[in-house]
Design a protein around this motif. Structure first.
Motif: not given
Length: 141
Positions: A5-9, A36-40, A46-47, A96-99
């Motif tokens: 999986q790709l995690s792109i910031f 997509i998970a986000d903060n401010s 993640r794809c 435990f599942i992180e996500y």
């Protein structure tokens, strides 16, 4: 069965997701699933893509912060409570599942998870006869 999986910031600014999808599209790389998970300040896209290694390269070349992580894909019936059954199998064994993210297609739900213990997770899912998805199947959805 592990998949990449790709995690792109991404900065939280207009057009960043468009840039990623444009780069992947021009490289002939298809997006199979994403979340997509986000903060401010930033988001994490993640794809699952058709060619994770090529996607990593073209995104790095375009100066995106990207990493490849392992995930597990499985299917379950697209009916009420089916996912809960699988999650209980894992919870009962302290996996435990992180996500997680999922998508359905007709009668089947496809689920992507990132457990903290891959080996244990795969063993439990196999023992419980949960249908694991091969990486190649995830990449070509």
């Amino acid at each position: 069965m592990l998949a990449k999986q790709l995690s792109i910031f991404l900065e939280n600014k207009s057009g960043r997701l468009t840039e990623v999808t444009d780069i992947l599209g021009k490289a002939g790389i298809n997006l199979s699933a994403m979340s997509i998970a986000d903060n401010s300040d930033f988001g994490i896209l993640r794809c699952i893509v058709s060619d994770p290694d090529a996607a990593y390269k073209v995104l790095k070349d375009a100066h995106f912060a990207v990493k490849i992580t392992d995930v597990i894909g499985f299917t379950c019936p697209n009916t009420s409570g089916s996912l809960a059954v699988v999650m209980k199998y894992l919870a009962e064994e302290d996996v435990f599942i992180e996500y997680m993210y999922s998508f359905s297609n007709g009668d089947v739900a496809h689920v992507v998870i990132r457990p903290t213990d891959f080996e244990k997770c795969e063993r439990i899912l196999a023992e419980k006869k949960v249908e694991l998805m091969a990486a190649s199947d995830l990449y070509q959805m």
